[in-house]
Enzyme design. Sequence first.
Site, PDB file in Angstrom:
ATOM      1  N   ARG A   1       0.845  -1.188   0.000  1.00  0.00           N
ATOM      2  CA  ARG A   1       0.000   0.000   0.000  1.00  0.00           C
ATOM      3  C   ARG A   1       0.889   1.249   0.000  1.00  0.00           C
ATOM      4  O   ARG A   1       1.964   1.260   0.626  1.00  0.00           O
ATOM      5  CB  ARG A   1      -0.834  -0.036   1.276  1.00  0.00           C
ATOM      6  CG  ARG A   1      -1.830   1.088   1.458  1.00  0.00           C
ATOM      7  CD  ARG A   1      -3.020   0.903   0.597  1.00  0.00           C
ATOM      8  NE  ARG A   1      -4.148   1.706   1.027  1.00  0.00           N
ATOM      9  CZ  ARG A   1      -5.165   2.000   0.225  1.00  0.00           C
ATOM     10  NH1 ARG A   1      -5.197   1.572  -1.026  1.00  0.00           N
ATOM     11  NH2 ARG A   1      -6.174   2.708   0.669  1.00  0.00           N
TER      12      ARG A   1
ATOM     13  N   THR B   1      -9.902   0.222  -9.769  1.00  0.00           N
ATOM     14  CA  THR B   1      -8.798  -0.514  -9.174  1.00  0.00           C
ATOM     15  C   THR B   1      -8.740  -1.759 -10.035  1.00  0.00           C
ATOM     16  O   THR B   1      -9.531  -1.911 -10.957  1.00  0.00           O
ATOM     17  CB  THR B   1      -9.162  -0.808  -7.703  1.00  0.00           C
ATOM     18  OG1 THR B   1      -9.131   0.431  -7.030  1.00  0.00           O
ATOM     19  CG2 THR B   1      -8.241  -1.796  -7.031  1.00  0.00           C
TER      20      THR B   1
ATOM     21  N   SER C   1     -10.189  -0.747   1.188  1.00  0.00           N
ATOM     22  CA  SER C   1     -11.272  -1.748   1.141  1.00  0.00           C
ATOM     23  C   SER C   1     -10.872  -2.945   0.286  1.00  0.00           C
ATOM     24  O   SER C   1     -11.675  -3.864   0.099  1.00  0.00           O
ATOM     25  CB  SER C   1     -12.530  -1.125   0.528  1.00  0.00           C
ATOM     26  OG  SER C   1     -12.945  -0.023   1.278  1.00  0.00           O
TER      27      SER C   1
END
Length: 578
Positions: free
Chosen positions: A119, A390, A462
Amino acid sequence: MKLNTLSSTLKISVLALSSVALSVNSNAQTFLKKHTEINPYQYEVVKEKTFAHAAVTSAHPLASMAGAAMMKDGGNAFDAAIATQFALAVVFPGAGNIGGGGFMLARKANGELIGIDYREAAPKKATADMYLDEKGNAIPSKSRDGALASGIPGSVAGMISTHAYAKLPLAVLIEPAIEYAEFGYVITEREAAGLNGQRANFLKNSSAPSAFTKKEWKAGDTLYQPELAATLKRIQQKGLAGFYEGETADYIVKEMEHTAGIITKEDLKNYHPKFRKPIEFEYRGNHVISFAPPSSGGIIIAQMLQMIAPFNVGAMGANTEASVSLMVEAQRRAYADRAEHMGDPDYWKVPTKTLTSNEYAQDRMKDYVPGVAGSSKVTQAGQVHESEQTTHFSVIDAEGNMVSITTTLNDTYGNKTIVAGAGFLLNNEMDDFSVKPGVPNMYGAIGGEANAIAPGKRMLSSMTPTLVTVNNKPYISIGTPGGTTIPNQVYEGLVNIIDHKMTIKEAIDAPRFHHQWIPDMVAVESDFPETTFNALKAKGYTVTKRGRFGRMDGVLITKEGQRNAAGDKRGDDSVAGY
Ligand code: DON
């Protein structure tokens, strides 16, 4: 379960333009020369197919084929995943990336679980109030548009960490991406529309025109990305230093000047992926494995599936009033916990053990009354963002290694900034932080202290790359894009397979619904059954129709041991294997 061996194929009408391609650069094609089954100028979308040994499913046929080729050449699922991620950065620039981040979840054939968090992280100069005006009001464009919206990219480091589990040299795995970038590939209608739609933003947010802004695109055009090819070659030659240091780092830091970005060379050099212990739980004899914080996804699906486990969901039927209202009430409760309790675990104590326990799930459902609409008791409604780019891809190899990766730039084409000289897009992941308590982000998600901005911190996600085993044997690799809808989509996909006995393709294509606590409404896809829509309304739910959400991709091992791969009907998603 029905074994579906049908492969539905959709032909993209494209022209062979290889003579043009060959004039671009003198570099040799090693990958494309060897894999003559792959033609970047003429390819098909394969929506479903069952393979004897190994399969990849991703958002783009050329990326899936690159991954499958690595396995044919002796690589494993990790090799395939790395090749697919780099290839997606070229052929699916809206979300495939080297300027973003993601989560890699894997289960090796020997049962070992691996969770690599790559991330993005907040730059060192980031502050909790960096997206607020003098009066303390949020300025949404600041966390979404231009270089200031970018977290420190993690994808290249994430793939290099993943390489520890692969078999082939990293240089070989990056080669397909390099050749697609250098010699070009034919774009689909969807891609042409995407690039044209963002042209003005690309030109505004970037310091220089780029490959994407060369022309008005149409389906069948060939897109060449020489600067991106050069960046990928630096990574190929120098590994981490080819991206986080030297020329590429110089380009990134220079690009910051155009829109007041704050990423420094020190930020880049200090970026590291982190290993996270996956979330694990049982659901009706299936062992589900998913991603831990800083993703909220694994916890949310653990909560929701355990909340509905005492009910006979299969008997209620798919997308009926009974099953949807039950599942929505679980969604409401889990998403309320997301807003309050979840953030980067290195900065905030996330009560993961409690949140994922079955006792807690049952306790949360104590006040559930079947057939009665719940209420989030909060009037503030965030707008749900429609753009959902995404990307997720899944791989299962011949040995039984499973990889599930969701990776993103956040919004479609990230912050719309192409790093001049380096040819790749930067993310706008900083918007996933809670820029101010109670202020919704672009997906309408709210948060507070747990997800406040701090230097080095990772923004709550998420993304829910997920794996399932049965009796300790590999079974499913699945996931999807879609912002805050992601955990709900994975939850519904698993219920479709496990409770409603759908094939993976049917489960992926079935109409979806979404409730995220706030706003207190059920969003359903346009092909959601009308009778259920009306029945939910009659029960007192606010129900709204929205376009399609997500692009779920998955691979499932059949009883016969074959790899049944499926790509979502909602995109150019395509499967490959052998
Ligand atoms: O990490 C997250 O939750 C978001 N940045 C994911 C964004 C996304 O899924 C966009 N669209 N598909």
